[in-house]
Design an enzyme around this catalytic site. Structure first.
Site, PDB file in Angstrom:
ATOM      1  N   LYS A  27      55.496   5.230  87.723  1.00  0.00           N
ATOM      2  CA  LYS A  27      54.396   4.795  88.599  1.00  0.00           C
ATOM      3  C   LYS A  27      53.179   4.563  87.734  1.00  0.00           C
ATOM      4  O   LYS A  27      52.839   5.384  86.889  1.00  0.00           O
ATOM      5  CB  LYS A  27      54.087   5.907  89.616  1.00  0.00           C
ATOM      6  CG  LYS A  27      52.964   5.546  90.578  1.00  0.00           C
ATOM      7  CD  LYS A  27      53.483   4.810  91.772  1.00  0.00           C
ATOM      8  CE  LYS A  27      52.415   4.083  92.557  1.00  0.00           C
ATOM      9  NZ  LYS A  27      52.012   2.769  91.978  1.00  0.00           N
ATOM     10  N   ASN A  37      36.480  -2.712  91.294  1.00  0.00           N
ATOM     11  CA  ASN A  37      36.995  -1.915  92.393  1.00  0.00           C
ATOM     12  C   ASN A  37      36.628  -0.427  92.281  1.00  0.00           C
ATOM     13  O   ASN A  37      36.281   0.220  93.267  1.00  0.00           O
ATOM     14  CB  ASN A  37      38.521  -2.129  92.394  1.00  0.00           C
ATOM     15  CG  ASN A  37      39.227  -1.198  93.305  1.00  0.00           C
ATOM     16  OD1 ASN A  37      38.975  -1.204  94.493  1.00  0.00           O
ATOM     17  ND2 ASN A  37      40.108  -0.386  92.759  1.00  0.00           N
ATOM     18  N   SER A  41      48.180   5.848  96.078  1.00  0.00           N
ATOM     19  CA  SER A  41      49.371   5.015  95.882  1.00  0.00           C
ATOM     20  C   SER A  41      50.625   5.801  96.260  1.00  0.00           C
ATOM     21  O   SER A  41      51.543   5.267  96.885  1.00  0.00           O
ATOM     22  CB  SER A  41      49.490   4.572  94.419  1.00  0.00           C
ATOM     23  OG  SER A  41      48.703   3.436  94.160  1.00  0.00           O
ATOM     24  N   GLY A  92      47.750  -1.824  90.922  1.00  0.00           N
ATOM     25  CA  GLY A  92      46.696  -2.560  90.233  1.00  0.00           C
ATOM     26  C   GLY A  92      46.017  -1.745  89.151  1.00  0.00           C
ATOM     27  O   GLY A  92      46.240  -0.545  89.011  1.00  0.00           O
ATOM     28  N   ASP A  93      45.214  -2.406  88.380  1.00  0.00           N
ATOM     29  CA  ASP A  93      44.322  -1.800  87.381  1.00  0.00           C
ATOM     30  C   ASP A  93      43.267  -2.875  87.107  1.00  0.00           C
ATOM     31  O   ASP A  93      43.050  -3.749  87.961  1.00  0.00           O
ATOM     32  CB  ASP A  93      45.120  -1.400  86.124  1.00  0.00           C
ATOM     33  CG  ASP A  93      44.346  -0.492  85.175  1.00  0.00           C
ATOM     34  OD1 ASP A  93      44.286   0.723  85.422  1.00  0.00           O
ATOM     35  OD2 ASP A  93      43.773  -0.995  84.182  1.00  0.00           O
ATOM     36  N   LYS A 134      52.918   2.048  82.736  1.00  0.00           N
ATOM     37  CA  LYS A 134      51.792   1.098  82.787  1.00  0.00           C
ATOM     38  C   LYS A 134      52.310  -0.262  82.382  1.00  0.00           C
ATOM     39  O   LYS A 134      53.288  -0.364  81.645  1.00  0.00           O
ATOM     40  CB  LYS A 134      50.696   1.522  81.806  1.00  0.00           C
ATOM     41  CG  LYS A 134      49.342   0.963  82.166  1.00  0.00           C
ATOM     42  CD  LYS A 134      48.689   1.856  83.207  1.00  0.00           C
ATOM     43  CE  LYS A 134      47.434   1.235  83.778  1.00  0.00           C
ATOM     44  NZ  LYS A 134      46.704   2.235  84.576  1.00  0.00           N
ATOM     45  N   LYS A 164      48.434  12.473  84.359  1.00  0.00           N
ATOM     46  CA  LYS A 164      47.621  12.293  85.561  1.00  0.00           C
ATOM     47  C   LYS A 164      48.489  12.418  86.816  1.00  0.00           C
ATOM     48  O   LYS A 164      48.152  13.128  87.758  1.00  0.00           O
ATOM     49  CB  LYS A 164      46.977  10.901  85.504  1.00  0.00           C
ATOM     50  CG  LYS A 164      46.121  10.553  86.698  1.00  0.00           C
ATOM     51  CD  LYS A 164      45.894   9.047  86.837  1.00  0.00           C
ATOM     52  CE  LYS A 164      45.447   8.410  85.548  1.00  0.00           C
ATOM     53  NZ  LYS A 164      44.958   7.015  85.759  1.00  0.00           N
ATOM     54  N   THR A 178      40.162   5.344  94.130  1.00  0.00           N
ATOM     55  CA  THR A 178      39.807   5.822  92.786  1.00  0.00           C
ATOM     56  C   THR A 178      38.349   6.278  92.755  1.00  0.00           C
ATOM     57  O   THR A 178      38.036   7.373  92.280  1.00  0.00           O
ATOM     58  CB  THR A 178      40.073   4.732  91.736  1.00  0.00           C
ATOM     59  OG1 THR A 178      41.411   4.253  91.917  1.00  0.00           O
ATOM     60  CG2 THR A 178      39.911   5.273  90.330  1.00  0.00           C
TER      61      THR A 178
HETATM   62  O1  2IT Z   1      45.053   4.160  86.143  1.00  0.00           O
HETATM   63  C1  2IT Z   1      45.561   4.319  87.276  1.00  0.00           C
HETATM   64  O2  2IT Z   1      45.865   5.446  87.691  1.00  0.00           O
HETATM   65  C2  2IT Z   1      45.815   3.139  88.105  1.00  0.00           C
HETATM   66  N1  2IT Z   1      45.506   2.039  87.662  1.00  0.00           N
HETATM   67  C3  2IT Z   1      46.450   3.269  89.438  1.00  0.00           C
HETATM   68  C4  2IT Z   1      47.914   3.443  89.332  1.00  0.00           C
HETATM   69  C5  2IT Z   1      48.634   3.432  90.646  1.00  0.00           C
HETATM   70  O3  2IT Z   1      49.878   3.456  90.582  1.00  0.00           O
HETATM   71  O4  2IT Z   1      48.025   3.400  91.704  1.00  0.00           O
END
Ligand code: 2IT
Length: 448
Positions: A90, A241, A380, A165-166, A126, A114, A210
């Site tokens: 994830k 965001n 998420s 997303g990121d 990622k 995390k 976030t």
């Molecule tokens: O850095 C992160 O934790 C994110 N970009 C979100 C990752 C997610 O799977 O929601």
């Protein structure tokens, strides 16, 4: 040599030129000394640290696409599946011109720890591309996303790997990516990606999560210090965001956001970023102009070109919300000189190791990004739960779960530190707490 320094040394040798990856490996591994001291024989026996720094797999692929004028371009796509000991892979997708293997690996490594902190069953991954969305039309973004998914689809699935997303990937991009996935696979597959629109399985509060989560985490930290957020001043960086969600929640709770930043510089809004000014950030992002000066032009506040707020603006709390390595040693020095007491890291690894050491030596309270920004991936995880149960929770339900998760993360870190007889060092505590669960799962599952 100690087990930890051996592993850091070997990892550096195996990954030449990967400065970001090595920075997080060094930071995380160095924090694990108390865990290694307690359990070295077992950790060595199962090669836990060696296995933790080597991704399960690193996928790189070609992404060809056509611009609006008919010209073809080729970008590079990535998916790093780092560790799935505690759940399906994830983690987000980043579209940014600076994306490379090093960035992807550092982010996937951080994500593993995390996600463990969230208490939800999610492994670490990622992905992304060196595609630069700046100045691209919606049609170009759609074609790029479709081409990206033409390869990515074979590596993901609702029980295998769930992207989100990121930077450079928000609701619009997730929509295009999901549309293409569904077309190829011919199955809704419980949504596969998270961060989807509300009309096709997205979770309420995911776009805000976030920034909201980062603010909730900060509230726990402030409470621990006998303080609260009311009347506190903030410097934020970024205007995407994450900064949007943070500014929204901070202003709601009575704090004042003085700054935002972009690649072009920073804005200083003495009246505070709140209300309709927060909403305008969404327009700035969807314009693809990538300029924070637009905010200063619209609301008539100060714009400082080519700079970040760090060390230039005094505030009670610094919250970097833009990208990695934003706060370097010289920024840390300026920050200490200005007397900024708290750094609440939101973007992934915003502080270099040198800056972090300097801040901690000089008594700045640092809350680390892998705890502070975990609310994003946590929601998420809640989106995955809602999708598999085929229901959608209300805003109040998701928000209260998010609040609970952020408080639990803080408690878990505090208790972990306590169990090792350590002081309130949130950086070390987050690494130790995140590590424990992953290590336990890896040991239980045997070496394969
Ligand atoms: O850095 C992160 O934790 C994110 N970009 C979100 C990752 C997610 O799977 O929601």
């Amino acid at each position: 040599m100690s087990y930890i320094s051996d592993v850091i040394e070997q990892t550096a040798q195996k990954n030449p030129g990967q400065a970001n990856f090595m920075q997080t490996v060094t930071e995380v591994m160095s924090s694990l000394a108390p865990a290694v001291a307690q359990n070295e024989q077992t950790l060595r026996k199962y090669s836990i640290l060696e296995r933790m720094v080597e991704p399960d797999r690193q996928i790189m692929f070609r992404v060809p696409w056509q611009d609006d004028k008919g010209n073809y371009h080729v970008n590079r796509g990535f998916r790093i599946q780092f560790n799935n000991a505690i759940g399906p892979y994830k983690g987000g997708l980043r579209f940014h011109k600076d994306v490379n293997l090093d960035t992807m690996k550092f982010l996937a490594f951080e994500q593993t720890f995390k996600n463990s902190l969230t208490s939800l069953p999610m492994g670490g991954a990622k992905g992304g591309s060196d595609f630069d969305p700046t100045g691209k039309s919606d049609a170009e973004i759609m074609r790029f996303c479709q081409s990206f998914m033409n390869e990515l689809y074979r590596h993901i699935g609702p029980n295998m790997d769930v992207p989100a997303g990121d930077i450079g990937v928000g609701g619009r991009e997730i929509g295009f990516l999901f549309g293409q996935y569904k077309k190829i696979v011919g199955d809704f597959e419980n949504g596969v990606l998270t961060g989807k629109g509300l009309s096709f399985g997205g979770s309420r509060i995911r776009p805000e999560a976030t920034g909201f989560g980062a603010t909730y985490f900060l509230c726990n930290v402030l409470k621990h210090e006998g303080e609260n957020i009311k009347g506190k001043t903030f410097c934020l960086s970024g205007f995407g965001n994450v900064a949007w969600g943070a500014a929204k929640k901070i202003s709601e709770l009575g704090g004042k956001v003085l700054t935002l930043s972009g690649p072009d510089g920073y804005i200083y809004d003495e009246a505070g970023v709140s209300g309709e000014k927060v909403d305008y950030l969404l327009e700035m992002r969807s314009s693809n102009r990538n300029k924070v000066k637009d905010y200063a032009d619209k609301f008539g506040c100060k714009f400082v070109a080519g700079k970040k707020p760090w060390g230039n603006v005094k505030a009670d709390i610094y919250m970097p919300c833009a990208t990695q390595n934003e706060i370097r040693l010289e920024d840390a020095e300026a920050m200490v000189k200005l007397g900024v007491p708290v750094l609440n890291e939101v973007s992934n690894m915003p502080t270099t190791n040198e800056a972090l050491a300097y801040l901690q030596e000089h008594g700045v309270l640092v809350a680390p990004s892998k705890a502070v920004n975990a609310g994003g991936v946590a929601v998420s995880g809640l989106e995955m739960s809602q999708n598999s149960e085929r229901l959608q929770w209300t805003e109040t339900e998701v928000d209260s779960k998010l609040k609970g998760i952020m408080t639990d993360i803080h408690t878990k870190i505090r208790d972990t530190l306590h169990s090792y007889g350590m002081p309130y060092n949130l950086v070390a505590g987050a690494n130790l707490a995140g590590f424990q669960k992953v290590a336990e799962a890896m040991i239980a599952q045997g070496v394969y």
